[in-house]
Design a protein around this motif. Structure first.
Motif, short mmCIF file in Angstrom:
data_model
loop_
_atom_site.label_atom_id
_atom_site.label_comp_id
_atom_site.label_asym_id
_atom_site.label_seq_id
_atom_site.Cartn_x
_atom_site.Cartn_y
_atom_site.Cartn_z
N ASP A 466 0.87 -1.18 0.00
CA ASP A 466 0.00 0.00 0.00
C ASP A 466 0.90 1.23 0.00
OD1 ASP A 466 -1.74 2.04 0.41
OD2 ASP A 466 -2.83 1.07 2.05
N GLU A 467 0.92 1.94 -1.14
CA GLU A 467 1.84 3.08 -1.27
C GLU A 467 1.62 4.10 -0.16
OE1 GLU A 467 1.96 4.91 -5.07
OE2 GLU A 467 1.98 3.01 -6.17
N ALA A 468 0.36 4.27 0.21
CA ALA A 468 0.04 5.30 1.20
C ALA A 468 0.62 4.98 2.58
CB ALA A 468 -1.47 5.48 1.29
N THR A 469 0.47 3.73 2.99
CA THR A 469 0.81 3.39 4.37
C THR A 469 2.09 2.59 4.50
OG1 THR A 469 -0.37 1.31 4.25
CG2 THR A 469 -1.66 3.25 4.88
N GLY A 470 2.58 2.00 3.41
CA GLY A 470 3.73 1.12 3.50
C GLY A 470 3.35 -0.25 4.06
N ASP A 471 2.07 -0.42 4.37
CA ASP A 471 1.57 -1.70 4.89
C ASP A 471 1.30 -2.66 3.73
OD1 ASP A 471 0.16 -3.52 6.79
OD2 ASP A 471 -1.60 -2.93 5.59
N TYR A 472 1.38 -3.98 4.01
CA TYR A 472 1.12 -4.95 2.97
C TYR A 472 -0.30 -5.52 3.08
CZ TYR A 472 5.63 -5.20 0.67
OH TYR A 472 6.73 -4.92 -0.09
#
Lengths: 641, 641
Positions: A466-472
């Motif tokens: 997720d580009e916004a959060t860096g979360d996968y």
């Protein structure tokens, strides 16, 4: 290149086959009889009714251990007035299976005999408390089989128990239908015998092994001819010799139009062309003909075409020669996962994967490439699109011919999604540790989530940043699946640039990919690795148009590594294990979380449970880590989203 | 006779098997690996995941016939401004399967190339009207299989298409699970090798052929030991040698208790008895043990027991050694035609015939004799009566394991009724001429009508003389079936006395049967031939008690003839063809009408129609008449009653 193949016609395949079978009938081609020892008759087909030579049993045999008597000698014996019999006179000891002594017609079980004297010698006396009826505890002659009765009808396939009955009935030889000799001649100058290190341009000949193995299974005698190069006279001579020694001759054309051309001219010279080109796909350029009253079949060269046309045309010939109906494959009804299209007037054979997810059996079409033999390895079934239809819509209920037992399909965990090398490993471990099968298809992370949504799969491998959060993954699961789900960590894995040994172009950053001297190889849209690339290009302000090869899309990490290995690309983004497998260098870029997404309603599925167990199995995780670039410290971690 | 076999126990069979498997696990007995050439690997089971050695294709190959180009050289070509390419410079002719020349990354199909010069030589020019994208019409390296990818998982049975994929991937040898060597030792002094003319008391050894054929089908390597007579030292030596060279050792006891006794003592001396006697029927006296860490199985001698205990105990061993689950037999649900009983605490295996009559699948139990190998030939399925039940009631819905494909059962015409030799012939003709199977059971004419009434059969052979009218069958059909039916004449046939060659007792009338020096053999109650006898005895005023052997009942004409042939009877009433088959003399008594009764509602059944067609087929009727004693002039005549 001037002789382009012109097909004589494009017959419906059943019409073409009927034309051949009719011509063969007229030529008197068909079942022949031979006699084989019963010992060697397993699986053979009787050529005539088989009659018992002797009865079984062939003498009146005692059915128990006891004394043989004449029944009328025992009449009148009761508990209050027992009867005394003398061994060697009115009574004779017999074991089970012993013939009755002359004059005896019944046996009294040893349990019902009171010994009055010590021992079993002649003259010893014994006492009985009840009479016996004639033939009591005697296996009379013919109890099992009576001499002259028909034991097996004509056209019967001999099973293990039949061999027993035949031998019991004194039948040491059986008339059976001769197996048809089927000779397979591979042709093509580019064709070579199987080898581990073929040179470019050499095509390994394996169609003969596939088709002749099938011929064995159908009941024929397979003969492999030598590989014949594209030489008209040589092909003609080889075919003529094969016809003399065979009942069915197959010529397998090389994949180029030229070699096919030779075949049809040889057939025209030596015999008669009955059909050339049938309205099927794959397999259109099949050839049927007659030489010296025997069937000649020209099979196209691409392996899936070869396989299908052998099924459609060689199999009926083998069974016809054996005097048998072609056995129908078992079928199942399934829901079609994706629309398939097919030209009008052509019968299309679509390989499908089958999976039972929830209550539904779902058929997912797989690659149609006729050159892709591995598609037959992966296929669970065959869907036939009749010539009158232009296609079959998504969600339609279809009938699928099974290529794999339904029981295995029922026990298969279906994984559709991102490719990861460890999934192949998981298949073997799952089978060994839990008995479940794993079927995995690589369509990228997003494709996997959509497959889950449509109910086509149990699990999907995902690694979507997720580009916004860096979360996968989390946000994507909510967006594409839209139902409660588990995200189970398979492993953390290392992504990076797969480059040739020594990194000759010195690629160390995403910026390098935009260099004019760098040829990149990409992954397909929807793949997590593609998203990773896009994310970094955006971060660095690089336009995709600047990357040479951005639009060259391959479907797996291994395919990317293979393109680098071949020298076709200077770099590709992918996982370390793929670089390691191909003995390439690897420039690390990031660690990412590769998770399995499982819809919450499938959590209790026993196959899914077996997968969850495996994700905490040290042996499996050790094997994954040894692939290189995997960190399994937190494997099996479950997040609910 | 003094050593009666005392069973150590009577374990549930699954407990006994589990005991053996646990002991084998502890002894480290199980799958072993060997490497075989891929060519010989059909049907073998992979012992490890198999990885591709090379990619397929292993080079970038043209997918069509055409010109290979560098895609970027073609950019800008349009219909209005075509691009000219020179052969040998920017363009290179390739056939399908050819490798791309260095520097090329796409192919333009020959159909899209305009030749500007004559010929294909180097320097010739051609024109294209559109650009191509990189990799268009190229089969890229690894399109089918990528080197190092897992092609087949562990535990996979290699099929024809798998062999193709293996060879395509450069795999010339495969690690597979070694087949277990299964040695079968037949024992018993009375046992002889198969022969056509055994002497009384000689029992033909065929169990080894049945069981070892099954072992082959399961995937083991069968080894047949020599027949060993009942000699303790000899059996011990043979077993010890077999254990050294095998993975599984089977000793097949002779049918007498004595030989079984030797086996258990040998097992005690050489190893360990784990189970002796299991709670199943047939097959109770099975023995399980361990010698040198290998399984030893003692199978009982009666063929049905041998077969069943091999299924229950040897089959799981073979599959365990192969690392596979035992495949489950397909099952069907059927309605039980007759009650079966079974002692509490014993799991009973009942062979059944299956037939689809109307909508119902009906399971009819057949002879339970463990010595009757032909019952396994005739069986369509196996019904298991669990140990907790004393039986299963008539009409119950039961689950039946199939011993024969359901498709064959569906295509079977079920004939239950009077025995006639021509019915066996009908089976072969029906199969050949129409593809239908015939299943026939002999229960007498009345039994046949009752089977029709219960919906268990399609046709019943009947020849029932109405004493009052002298008419055949009509009144009985009305009485026993009680529904509209067709009576179709199969043939008129001749009944008479079957007597030894030369008619030594000079039997010429029914009166002679009552002579004290005459031993008669009768047919069972309900048989048309029995009714014929009773009619004539009554006419002549003879009481059944005066006929010696009146209560000796056999079930077929052939069995009666066999009893006369053996010298056990002086005469029996039966049809001429039976006398002729056994080379006996025949004293004619009457011609009678042998008809097939078919319930009217089954008239349109395609199998029934095939039977009706056959009854007007000159080839079939000719074959019937050649049996002797048949008149087929009016065969096929239909009466509606």
């Amino acid at each position: 290149m001037s002789k382009r193949q012109i097909y004589l016609e494009s017959l419906p395949h059943d019409v073409a086959l009927e034309r051949l079978l009719t011509a063969l009938d007229q030529a008197g081609w068909g079942p022949q009889r031979e006699v084989v020892p019963t010992d060697k008759a397993l699986g053979r087909i009787t050529a005539a009714p088989v009659r018992a030579r002797i009865s079984a049993p062939h003498y009146n045999a005692s059915a128990v251990d006891g004394i043989a008597v004449k029944a009328s000698d025992t009449f009148g014996a009761t508990e209050t007035s027992p009867l005394t019999l003398t061994i060697g006179e009115q009574a004779h000891w017999v074991d089970t299976g012993d013939p009755l002594p002359p004059g005896c017609d019944a046996v009294i079980m040893v349990e019902h005999v009171n010994l009055l004297d010590d021992g079993h010698h002649s003259g010893a006396r014994c006492e009985i408390l009840a009479p016996v009826a004639p033939w009591q505890d005697v296996r009379q002659i013919g109890e099992d089989v009576v001499a002259t009765e028909i034991l097996l009808p004509e056209g019967h396939t001999i099973r293990p128990q039949d061999m027993g009955a035949l031998l019991a009935a004194g039948i040491l030889e059986v008339p059976v239908v001769r197996k048809p000799v089927v000779t397979f001649i591979p042709t093509g100058t580019e064709i070579v015998e199987p080898k581990a290190d073929p040179a470019p341009g050499e095509i390994i000949e394996f169609n003969s092994r596939v088709i002749l193995s099938m011929v064995s299974e159908w009941g024929g005698t397979p003969v492999r001819g030598p590989i014949v190069r594209d030489d008209y006279d040589l092909i003609r001579r080889t075919v003529r010799e094969a016809v003399a020694g065979s009942d069915i001759v197959i010529v397998n054309a090389g994949s180029s139009a030229g070699s096919e051309d030779y075949t049809v001219h040889v057939l025209k010279e030596l015999g008669q062309v009955l059909a050339h080109g049938v309205a099927i796909r794959p397999g259109k350029p099949v050839m049927l003909g007659l030489i010296d009253g025997k069937p000649f079949v020209g099979l196209p060269g691409y392996p899936v075409s070869t396989w299908l046309t052998a099924e459609l045309f060689v199999k009926p010939l083998v069974y016809r020669f054996l005097g048998q109906q072609v056995p129908r494959r078992p079928t199942v009804r399934a829901s079609l996962a994706r629309r398939v299209t097919s030209p009008m007037g052509v019968t299309e054979y679509v390989r499908v994967k089958l999976g039972r997810v929830g209550e539904r059996l779902v058929a997912t079409p797989i690659s149609r490439g006729a050159a892709v033999i591995s598609s037959l390895v992966r296929a669970d079934g065959l869907l036939v699109v009749p010539s009158g239809l232009e296609g079959i819509g998504e969600g339609s209920e279809v009938e699928v011919e099974l290529l794999r037992p339904l029981s295995e399909i029922q026990e298969t965990v279906v994984a559709i999604g991102s490719h990861d090398t460890s999934l192949d490993l998981m298949g073997s471990f799952l089978r060994r540790k839990s008995g479940f099968y794993l079927s995995s298809a690589h369509v990228g992370s997003q494709g996997g989530l959509l497959a889950l949504k449509r109910g086509e799969a149990h699990v999907a491998g995902v690694h979507l940043l997720d580009e916004a959060t860096g979360d996968y993954n989390t946000a994507y699961v909510q967006k594409y699946l839209g139902r409660p789900a588990l995200l189970v960590l398979l492993a953390r894995r290392e992504q990076g640039f797969i480059v040739p040994r020594g990194n000759p172009k010195n690629i160390t950053s995403f910026r390098d990919l935009a260099r004019p001297d760098v040829q990149y190889v990409n992954r397909q849209r929807g793949a997590g690795t593609r998203l990773l690339l896009d994310y970094h290009l955006k971060q660095e302000g690089i336009s995709p148009a600047e990357v040479q090869g951005y639009r060259w899309e391959l479907f797996t990490h291994l395919n990317v590594a293979a393109a680098v290995k071949a020298g076709d690309a200077d770099a590709g983004l992918g996982i370390r294990s793929a670089a390691q497998a191909m003995d390439l260098d690897f420039v690390p870029v990031a660690w990412e979380e590769y998770e399995l997404c499982i819809p919450a309603e499938l959590e209790e599925h026993p196959g899914v449970q077996a997968v969850l167990t495996l994700l905490r199995d040290p042996e499996f995780l050790g094997a994954v880590e040894s692939l290189g670039g995997y960190d399994c410290a937190d494997s099996g971690r479950i997040r609910r989203v």
